[in-house]
Design an enzyme around this catalytic site. Structure first.
Site, PDB file in Angstrom:
ATOM      1  N   LYS A   1      50.543  -7.425  38.059  1.00 46.70           N
ATOM      2  CA  LYS A   1      50.934  -6.116  38.573  1.00 46.70           C
ATOM      3  C   LYS A   1      52.290  -5.633  38.035  1.00 46.70           C
ATOM      4  O   LYS A   1      52.552  -4.430  38.001  1.00 46.70           O
ATOM      5  CB  LYS A   1      50.971  -6.148  40.099  1.00 46.70           C
ATOM      6  CG  LYS A   1      49.612  -6.144  40.776  1.00 46.70           C
ATOM      7  CD  LYS A   1      48.972  -4.773  40.744  1.00 46.70           C
ATOM      8  CE  LYS A   1      47.768  -4.684  41.661  1.00 46.70           C
ATOM      9  NZ  LYS A   1      47.188  -3.336  41.686  1.00 46.70           N
TER      10      LYS A   1
ATOM     11  N   SER B   1      44.406 -13.363  37.740  1.00 47.46           N
ATOM     12  CA  SER B   1      45.290 -12.201  37.874  1.00 47.46           C
ATOM     13  C   SER B   1      46.573 -12.459  38.653  1.00 47.46           C
ATOM     14  O   SER B   1      47.548 -11.718  38.494  1.00 47.46           O
ATOM     15  CB  SER B   1      44.529 -11.043  38.527  1.00 47.46           C
ATOM     16  OG  SER B   1      44.035 -11.435  39.795  1.00 47.46           O
TER      17      SER B   1
END
Length: 397
Positions: free
Chosen positions: A46, A298
């Site tokens: 992110k 992720s």
């Protein structure tokens, strides 16, 4: 835009490793490489999109302060980016966001507002505060700059493994997979992009299959980072046009994948990050036999307070922990006889509950519940059959 994002992120985002996994490949039946975004700064991909967005703002927009909504990872990326530019940041997070993500977000310099049970409620609060106080809103996925920042992962993957056949990516709101899909297919139009969602919150899958964006009122999931009820219009359009398939994994499969990554790959993944591995290990994606497949891990910001529960769930899913109930005559030696059969099978007893007063139990019988450490499903099946052969009525839970 993705190439521009790559320039902005130089020296900020790390070029994370691409690690071949023998153990995952063996189970999945294809050549699996793990893109280790769990080792990225802030513990998640992110940072890429958040920083690219904040860096692209004007001085005037940054001077207003920035606000974001996040389940935790976007929050940390926005906080770090804003602090590096010397601007105020406010982040709205769900009330039940992992405590470590809340603490980390504050540690990067953001003010945290807890609101709602899911991301979508927190996002509504962030928009309300943005409208009221004039903060610049940094959307976690439905923004071209955020999507472009995430797309830099695909450029790295194709530099590291140019002949990649497919990339498997977690999907929440869709920012990660949108950026990856556009960037990857601009380099290699034949590459397959497959998304993975939690079966408890498959909002993008349902939207794409139905041909229109929908709001999905799902349930809580171990993959809290992708628990998004409603995709964005930009990300939906990209997923519809560029993503080849979207599959789902259930909670047990996610827990088992987290455990597998810890034990066999020696890396820690949060629930969302483990979903691509869960999909591959459970053969949810067709047509990947012997192909070179990249699974994007992720994020690694797992809530350590939930680790025991997650590991126990993973052990149960893999049949390495089993629990059963049976009834034995209430006389000396019967419990020893039962435990001897279990010991001879090679199972290890973790806990025993022995009850004489259970409802419906005859006066001369006792209920026994045992929690066992076992090797695998075959081990459990063999033990069950042995107990049946010894005239025990057993109920495995």
């Amino acid at each position: 835009m993705v190439r521009e994002a790559q320039v902005r992120l130089k020296g900020i985002a790390q070029k994370t490793g691409l690690s071949y996994s023998n153990s995952v490949s063996h189970v999945a039946g294809c050549q699996v490489y793990l893109k280790m975004e769990n080792l990225q700064r802030t513990g998640s991909f992110k940072l890429r999109g958040a920083y690219n967005k904040v860096a692209a703002l004007t001085d005037e927009e940054r001077a207003k302060g920035v606000i974001a909504a996040s389940a935790g990872n976007h929050a940390q990326g926005v906080a770090l980016a804003a602090t590096s530019y010397g601007c105020k940041s406010i982040v709205c997070m769900p009330k039940h966001a992992p405590l470590m993500k809340i603490a980390a977000t504050k540690g990067y310099g953001a003010e945290v507002v807890l609101h709602g049970d899911f991301f979508d409620e927190a996002a509504a609060k962030a928009q309300e505060l943005s409208d009221k106080f004039g903060y610049t809103y940094v959307h976690p996925f439905n923004d071209p700059y955020v999507m472009a920042g995430q797309g830099t992962i695909a450029l790295e993957v194709l530099e590291q493994l140019p002949d990649t056949d497919a990339i498997v990516v977690p999907i929440g709101g869709g920012g990660l997979i949108s950026g990856i899909a556009v960037a990857a297919k601009s380099v290699n139009p034949k590459i397959r992009i497959i998304g993975v969602q939690s079966a408890n919150m498959p909002s993008m899958q349902k939207s794409v299959y139905d041909g229109a964006i929908c709001t999905y009122d799902g349930m809580a999931t171990l993959a809290d980072g992708i628990a998004v009820k409603r995709p964005g219009d930009l990300t939906y359009a990209v997923c519809r046009d560029y993503v080849d398939d979207i599959v789902t994994v259930d909670e047990g499969e996610i827990a088992a994948a987290i455990l597998w990554l810890i034990e066999r790959v020696k890396t820690v993944s949060e629930g969302a990050g483990a979903t691509p591995v869960a999909a591959l290990m459970n053969h949810k994606i067709l047509g990947l036999d012997k192909k070179k497949v990249v699974a994007v891990i992720s994020g690694g910001n797992i809530d350590v307070n939930n680790m025991t529960r997650i590991i126990n769930s993973g052990l149960t899913e893999a049949w390495r922990k089993a629990c059963f109930t049976t009834v034995i005559p209430d006389r000396p030696g019967e419990l020893v006889r039962l435990l001897s059969i279990i010991a001879e099978s090679g199972a290890n007893v973790l806990a025993v509950t022995h009850e004489r007063s259970q409802h419906g139990m005859g006066a001369k019988h006792s209920a026994v519940t045992l929690e066992l450490e076992t090797a695998n499903e075959k081990h459990v099946d063999d033990l069950k059959q042995r107990l049946i052969n010894e005239k025990y009525e057993v109920i495995f839970k």
